[in-house]
Design a protein around this motif. Structure first.
Motif, PDB file in Angstrom:
ATOM      1  N   PRO A 160       4.220  -3.579  13.091  1.00  0.00           N
ATOM      2  CA  PRO A 160       5.066  -3.483  11.900  1.00  0.00           C
ATOM      3  C   PRO A 160       6.123  -4.593  11.833  1.00  0.00           C
ATOM      4  CG  PRO A 160       5.569  -1.731  13.497  1.00  0.00           C
ATOM      5  CD  PRO A 160       4.309  -2.390  13.949  1.00  0.00           C
ATOM      6  N   ARG A 161       6.545  -5.091  12.980  1.00  0.00           N
ATOM      7  CA  ARG A 161       7.570  -6.144  12.979  1.00  0.00           C
ATOM      8  C   ARG A 161       7.074  -7.423  12.318  1.00  0.00           C
ATOM      9  NH1 ARG A 161      11.911  -6.046  16.845  1.00  0.00           N
ATOM     10  NH2 ARG A 161      11.648  -8.285  16.899  1.00  0.00           N
ATOM     11  N   THR A 162       5.772  -7.652  12.368  1.00  0.00           N
ATOM     12  CA  THR A 162       5.215  -8.822  11.680  1.00  0.00           C
ATOM     13  C   THR A 162       5.435  -8.691  10.174  1.00  0.00           C
ATOM     14  OG1 THR A 162       3.573  -9.255  13.383  1.00  0.00           O
ATOM     15  CG2 THR A 162       3.070 -10.075  11.190  1.00  0.00           C
ATOM     16  N   GLY A 163       5.121  -7.515   9.651  1.00  0.00           N
ATOM     17  CA  GLY A 163       5.326  -7.287   8.219  1.00  0.00           C
ATOM     18  C   GLY A 163       6.791  -7.390   7.832  1.00  0.00           C
ATOM     19  N   GLU A 205       6.400  -7.154  -3.090  1.00  0.00           N
ATOM     20  CA  GLU A 205       5.998  -5.773  -3.369  1.00  0.00           C
ATOM     21  C   GLU A 205       4.911  -5.378  -2.379  1.00  0.00           C
ATOM     22  OE1 GLU A 205       3.666  -4.467  -6.538  1.00  0.00           O
ATOM     23  OE2 GLU A 205       2.124  -5.959  -6.148  1.00  0.00           O
ATOM     24  N   PHE A 206       4.848  -4.098  -2.082  1.00  0.00           N
ATOM     25  CA  PHE A 206       3.870  -3.603  -1.119  1.00  0.00           C
ATOM     26  C   PHE A 206       3.111  -2.433  -1.736  1.00  0.00           C
ATOM     27  CE2 PHE A 206       2.595  -0.795   2.389  1.00  0.00           C
ATOM     28  CZ  PHE A 206       1.865  -1.687   3.157  1.00  0.00           C
ATOM     29  N   PRO A 207       1.927  -2.689  -2.273  1.00  0.00           N
ATOM     30  CA  PRO A 207       1.160  -1.589  -2.877  1.00  0.00           C
ATOM     31  C   PRO A 207       0.760  -0.580  -1.785  1.00  0.00           C
ATOM     32  CG  PRO A 207       0.259  -3.738  -3.470  1.00  0.00           C
ATOM     33  CD  PRO A 207       1.224  -3.967  -2.356  1.00  0.00           C
ATOM     34  N   LEU A 208       1.241   0.642  -1.946  1.00  0.00           N
ATOM     35  CA  LEU A 208       1.051   1.633  -0.882  1.00  0.00           C
ATOM     36  C   LEU A 208      -0.382   2.157  -0.773  1.00  0.00           C
ATOM     37  CD1 LEU A 208       4.430   3.454  -1.369  1.00  0.00           C
ATOM     38  CD2 LEU A 208       3.646   2.495   0.811  1.00  0.00           C
ATOM     39  N   GLU A 209      -1.197   1.897  -1.800  1.00  0.00           N
ATOM     40  CA  GLU A 209      -2.590   2.361  -1.755  1.00  0.00           C
ATOM     41  C   GLU A 209      -3.438   1.561  -0.768  1.00  0.00           C
ATOM     42  OE1 GLU A 209      -4.366   4.935  -3.133  1.00  0.00           O
ATOM     43  OE2 GLU A 209      -2.330   5.661  -3.519  1.00  0.00           O
ATOM     44  N   GLN A 210      -2.984   0.384  -0.351  1.00  0.00           N
ATOM     45  CA  GLN A 210      -3.794  -0.507   0.487  1.00  0.00           C
ATOM     46  C   GLN A 210      -4.089   0.114   1.857  1.00  0.00           C
ATOM     47  OE1 GLN A 210      -1.498  -3.868   2.481  1.00  0.00           O
ATOM     48  NE2 GLN A 210      -0.156  -3.410   0.747  1.00  0.00           N
ATOM     49  N   THR A 211      -5.276  -0.210   2.390  1.00  0.00           N
ATOM     50  CA  THR A 211      -5.610   0.206   3.753  1.00  0.00           C
ATOM     51  C   THR A 211      -6.180  -0.974   4.544  1.00  0.00           C
ATOM     52  OG1 THR A 211      -7.788   1.034   3.052  1.00  0.00           O
ATOM     53  CG2 THR A 211      -5.995   2.637   3.171  1.00  0.00           C
ATOM     54  N   CYS A 212      -7.499  -1.209   4.403  1.00  0.00           N
ATOM     55  CA  CYS A 212      -8.186  -2.184   5.266  1.00  0.00           C
ATOM     56  C   CYS A 212      -9.102  -3.053   4.413  1.00  0.00           C
ATOM     57  CB  CYS A 212      -8.994  -1.425   6.328  1.00  0.00           C
ATOM     58  SG  CYS A 212     -10.128  -2.438   7.287  1.00  0.00           S
ATOM     59  N   PHE A 226      -0.316  -7.902   1.468  1.00  0.00           N
ATOM     60  CA  PHE A 226      -1.368  -7.102   2.106  1.00  0.00           C
ATOM     61  C   PHE A 226      -1.117  -7.215   3.605  1.00  0.00           C
ATOM     62  CE2 PHE A 226      -5.749  -6.865   3.986  1.00  0.00           C
ATOM     63  CZ  PHE A 226      -5.887  -5.496   3.814  1.00  0.00           C
ATOM     64  N   ILE A 227      -0.628  -6.153   4.189  1.00  0.00           N
ATOM     65  CA  ILE A 227      -0.152  -6.226   5.567  1.00  0.00           C
ATOM     66  C   ILE A 227      -1.301  -6.248   6.564  1.00  0.00           C
ATOM     67  CG2 ILE A 227       0.164  -3.710   5.678  1.00  0.00           C
ATOM     68  CD1 ILE A 227       2.348  -6.357   7.402  1.00  0.00           C
ATOM     69  N   THR A 228      -2.437  -5.704   6.186  1.00  0.00           N
ATOM     70  CA  THR A 228      -3.648  -5.454   6.997  1.00  0.00           C
ATOM     71  C   THR A 228      -3.442  -4.184   7.833  1.00  0.00           C
ATOM     72  OG1 THR A 228      -3.233  -6.586   9.116  1.00  0.00           O
ATOM     73  CG2 THR A 228      -3.999  -7.953   7.277  1.00  0.00           C
ATOM     74  N   CYS A 229      -4.525  -3.487   8.081  1.00  0.00           N
ATOM     75  CA  CYS A 229      -4.431  -2.165   8.709  1.00  0.00           C
ATOM     76  C   CYS A 229      -3.853  -2.224  10.121  1.00  0.00           C
ATOM     77  CB  CYS A 229      -5.801  -1.484   8.713  1.00  0.00           C
ATOM     78  SG  CYS A 229      -7.071  -2.410   9.604  1.00  0.00           S
ATOM     79  N   TYR A 230      -4.236  -3.268  10.883  1.00  0.00           N
ATOM     80  CA  TYR A 230      -3.758  -3.262  12.272  1.00  0.00           C
ATOM     81  C   TYR A 230      -2.313  -3.746  12.375  1.00  0.00           C
ATOM     82  CZ  TYR A 230      -4.967  -8.241  12.614  1.00  0.00           C
ATOM     83  OH  TYR A 230      -5.032  -9.588  12.418  1.00  0.00           O
ATOM     84  N   ASN A 231      -1.901  -4.652  11.460  1.00  0.00           N
ATOM     85  CA  ASN A 231      -0.482  -5.015  11.460  1.00  0.00           C
ATOM     86  C   ASN A 231       0.379  -3.826  11.041  1.00  0.00           C
ATOM     87  OD1 ASN A 231      -0.534  -7.712  12.336  1.00  0.00           O
ATOM     88  ND2 ASN A 231      -1.011  -8.459  10.272  1.00  0.00           N
ATOM     89  N   GLN A 278       7.130   3.476  14.422  1.00  0.00           N
ATOM     90  CA  GLN A 278       7.105   3.512  12.958  1.00  0.00           C
ATOM     91  C   GLN A 278       6.072   2.503  12.455  1.00  0.00           C
ATOM     92  OE1 GLN A 278      10.665   1.900  11.034  1.00  0.00           O
ATOM     93  NE2 GLN A 278      10.836   3.743   9.779  1.00  0.00           N
ATOM     94  N   THR A 279       5.270   2.902  11.475  1.00  0.00           N
ATOM     95  CA  THR A 279       4.352   1.933  10.872  1.00  0.00           C
ATOM     96  C   THR A 279       5.132   1.056   9.901  1.00  0.00           C
ATOM     97  OG1 THR A 279       3.799   3.367   9.010  1.00  0.00           O
ATOM     98  CG2 THR A 279       2.431   3.576  10.991  1.00  0.00           C
ATOM     99  N   PHE A 280       4.481  -0.028   9.473  1.00  0.00           N
ATOM    100  CA  PHE A 280       5.142  -0.895   8.504  1.00  0.00           C
ATOM    101  C   PHE A 280       5.418  -0.141   7.208  1.00  0.00           C
ATOM    102  CE2 PHE A 280       4.943  -3.616   4.778  1.00  0.00           C
ATOM    103  CZ  PHE A 280       6.000  -4.468   5.033  1.00  0.00           C
ATOM    104  N   ARG A 281       4.439   0.627   6.778  1.00  0.00           N
ATOM    105  CA  ARG A 281       4.597   1.306   5.480  1.00  0.00           C
ATOM    106  C   ARG A 281       5.699   2.360   5.547  1.00  0.00           C
ATOM    107  NH1 ARG A 281      -0.027   3.119   2.789  1.00  0.00           N
ATOM    108  NH2 ARG A 281      -1.077   1.303   3.616  1.00  0.00           N
ATOM    109  N   GLU A 282       5.889   2.971   6.680  1.00  0.00           N
ATOM    110  CA  GLU A 282       7.008   3.915   6.822  1.00  0.00           C
ATOM    111  C   GLU A 282       8.341   3.173   6.722  1.00  0.00           C
ATOM    112  OE1 GLU A 282       4.755   7.228   9.668  1.00  0.00           O
ATOM    113  OE2 GLU A 282       5.821   5.536  10.555  1.00  0.00           O
TER     114      GLU A 282
END
Lengths: 494, 246
Positions: free
Chosen positions: B16-19, B34-41, B6-11, A482-486
């Protein structure tokens, strides 16, 4: 010839071939590095030498409470000089010539070499003694002179080791740091005809001293580089540690200095800053044992004929690049080489240029107008250790990244780039990151692909293509389920 | 405080556990995330590899998404360094005055995870419990760009049960360097060998850092060697409590 000698001979020949320091013919850095990484003696020598210099430097920097202010001042002096290079060079020329010296201007290496040869012919000189000079190495002066029947004798101990050992410099300040004293003993014993020589440092320096003294007393012409040209006084400043420089600067009748145009500084007082930061950064000394400044000819003292050859060789072009030009602030202390974790593993020859390490990685491709040495800006993990120790605050990581962009931009125009794996990957990733839904689709796609090839949560020990370079020595964890966003979306707003 | 992550793309994709741990720590301290879902890299990989042209739209995108955040938390020193050191120049070189101004306004509100805790929120004891022998690796960007100093170590020293052992050669790069790890794979491996040797010498069971990129690199070799050391982002070390261990 014994079998051992044959083997050694062929090994040296191979090593020599691999170490061409001409950026136009040298192997790309990764290929050259791969060879040197297997040389355990080289790696031990380089690690020991750079550790020692770094330790000495750190102690002497520590004691300067105003070190950061000195760095700022050094950077400001060098920037001022480069911003007004035309004015300061003309000022230097005027003052130096008014005091009886001669200034020559050389647009490139071959012009500089021809100017030097012309002066030598004028004085009917068939041999010269030399002070260590990176600039003369840059233009290949020794080889050029040899082709025109002029013998050049290096008088710096390390340069002498290299010359007698038919080797090449691997460091700006400590050019033979890749050799240990056992290897130096072997070279001296063989070339000086001293079979009983020991590897005791005092015995080795005594042998060098005897070998050189005869040349100091006989040869009437000396060639040097220059640490600084002082515009205000028309002065040529040379710092050194062994006294060989002082001999070359005082005994001969004719002195020829080949100096890059960027080496000019505005004022005599600027040395107050630079002569504090240079020796501390370079050799871990509070000051250099020998500091010489000639401001023209002095009747009855020193050389009667003094020439300064001002060398461009690509430097003016470097000045045009707003980010790249800070490279020319360099005062050749070599601290970035000692601090660089890449250089510390490979030594200097892998860079395929007389300028190795971080400064070489940014200077060499720029001097070559980005047509050669394109692998050098990538020979860095961008760790920033070089910038941290630079006494004139050259932001080497910034320049490295800037030059990478120049390498990539040159490639954009080529048809072959369409088939370049890295470029294709980068373009695809840029498109993926530009859009949320594409990015999320790519995450799902990667996981689907993984399910097709993996069982459970096994790690990757092999990957195809460029990624395979990773798995040669490193495993890679599988993608999580699972990704973080999921996870975030599943969890719902708190 | 209302904190944007901003979780960063590779995290996001690989760690995901880091986030999840960042969220857990910040919420435990009474903040909302809050986690803006539009974010990528952030564009770092492109920029550092020479693809500045491709990095620019990603940078612009980042600044637009986080423009109104009260504070932005980024659990990656190298992404923070990318934004702080190169976004202003990217805006300038593309003649984007609006972006340049937005970057100026955003930078004071942008924090690496340990910076956010120690500098902005003023906490070193986050109520964590982690009964293991741990060594801390200082990533180059954390060390030399962000000047994190001993902030991460302050956080680790306050963790219950944690035995912190110093890592020799702390200032030495692990050899990751993004695409450097594959473009100069042999030199990278030589650097990594030195780093993992230092880690093994500590006899720690866990190596932590503020950057999963270095940790992924170190774990890659340690796993290959069956070395018996695992790597964990500092947020994961700080997330566990006595009631709910990490």
């Amino acid at each position: 010839m014994s079998l051992v000698q044959i083997e050694r001979g062929s090994h040296e020949a191979r090593a020599h071939d691999a170490h061409t320091l001409d950026p136009r013919t040298a192997s790309p850095f990764p290929a050259a590095a791969k060879i040197d990484l297997r040389d355990t003696q080289l790696r031990r020598n380089v690690a020991r030498a750079t550790d020692t210099i770094q330790r000495k430097r750190a102690a002497l920097v520590e004691e300067k409470t105003d070190w950061q202010a000195l760095r700022d001042a050094g950077a400001a002096i060098r920037r001022e000089a480069l911003t007004n290079l035309d004015r300061y060079l003309l000022e230097f020329e005027e003052r130096f010539q008014a005091a009886g010296g001669t200034v020559h201007w050389a647009a490139n290496a071959s012009e500089a070499n021809r100017i030097v040869l012309g002066i030598l012919r004028e004085h009917e000189a068939s041999e010269v003694i030399k002070i260590k000079s990176m600039t003369t190495a840059e233009i290949g002066l020794n080889d050029f002179l040899a082709r025109h029947d002029v013998a050049a004798y290096e008088t710096d101990l390390a340069e002498l080791i290299l010359q007698l050992g038919d080797d090449q410099p691997s460091h700006i300040v400590v050019p033979a740091l890749h050799k240990n004293r056992q290897q130096v003993r072997e070279i001296f014993a063989r070339t000086m005809g001293l079979p009983d020589l020991t590897d005791d440092p005092e015995a080795l320096t005594a042998a060098a001293r005897r070998y050189l003294r005869e040349k100091f007393l006989r040869v009437k012409t000396a060639i040097c580089g220059g640490n600084f040209l002082i515009a205000e006084t028309g002065g040529l400043a040379i710092v050194e540690s062994e006294g060989n420089g002082r001999m070359c600067l005082t005994l001969p009748e004719t002195l020829i200095a080949i100096v890059g145009i960027e080496k000019v500084i505005p004022r005599f007082a600027d040395l107050e800053v630079l002569l504090q930061t240079l020796p501390r950064s370079a050799t871990g000394e509070r000051m250099n044992p020998y500091n010489s400044i000639w401001s023209g000819v002095v009747p009855g003292d020193g050389p009667k004929n003094m020439h300064v050859v001002l060398l461009d060789n690509g430097r003016t072009r470097v000045l045009r690049d707003a980010i790249g030009r800070q490279t020319l602030q360099c005062i050749r202390c070599g601290a970035c080489q000692n601090a660089c974790p890449v250089y510390r593993q490979t030594g200097g020859h892998a860079y395929g240029s007389v300028y190795a390490g971080p400064i070489g990685a940014i200077l060499t491709p720029q001097l070559e107008d980005m047509r050669y040495a394109q692998s050098l800006p990538y020979a860095s993990s961008l760790c920033g250790a070089c910038y941290e120790v630079c006494p004139v605050k050259i932001n080497i990581p910034e320049v490295l990244v800037h030059l990478r962009a120049r390498v990539v931009d040159r490639g954009r125009r080529k048809l072959a780039s369409l088939f370049d794996q890295e470029r294709a990957g980068m373009m695809m990733m840029a498109a993926v990151f530009a859009n949320r839904s594409r990015y999320e689709a790519a995450q799902r796609l990667a996981r689907t692909a993984q399910r097709a090839v993996r069982h459970g949560d096994a790690w990757y020990h092999w990957l195809p293509g460029m990624a395979g370079r990773w798995t040669e020595t490193r495993d890679l964890a599988p993608l999580p389920q699972q990704t973080f966003r999921e996870w975030w979306q599943q969890r719902g707003q708190p | 405080m209302h904190i944007s992550l901003f979780i960063t793309c590779y995290n996001d994709t690989l760690f995901p556990r880091t986030g999840q741990s960042v969220v857990r720590v910040l919420e435990r301290l009474g903040h909302t995330v809050e986690f803006p879902l539009e974010q990528t890299c952030c564009g770092q990989m492109h920029f550092n590899t020479g693809y500045a042209r491709e990095a620019y739209p990603l940078a612009k995108r980042f600044v637009e998404i986080f423009a109104d955040a009260e504070a932005v938390c980024i659990p990656s020193s190298s992404c923070v360094a990318m934004i702080r050191e190169y976004y202003p120049a990217l805006a300038r070189e593309n003649g984007d005055a609006a972006m340049a101004a937005a970057v100026d306004r955003l930078l004071p509100r942008l924090f690496e995870f340990s910076e956010l805790l120690v500098d902005r929120l003023g906490v070193t004891d986050v109520g964590a419990y982690f009964p293991h022998r741990v060594t801390y690796h200082a990533s180059c960007h954390g060390l030399r760009s962000l000047h994190l100093g001993d902030k991460p170590m302050q956080l680790l020293r306050a963790v219950g049960g944690l035995e912190l052992v110093p890592l020799e050669g702390l200032e030495q790069c692990c050899g990751f360097g993004g695409t450097f790890a594959v473009k100069n794979a042999d030199v990278s491996a030589a650097m990594l060998t030195d780093k993992t040797r230092a880690v093994l010498n500590t006899r720690a069971e866990v190596c932590t850092a503020c950057d999963n990129s270095c940790l992924m690199h170190m774990q890659g070799m340690l796993h290959r060697q069956f070395a018996g050391v695992r790597t964990l982002h500092i947020a994961e070390v700080l997330a566990g409590t006595e009631d709910a261990p990490a």
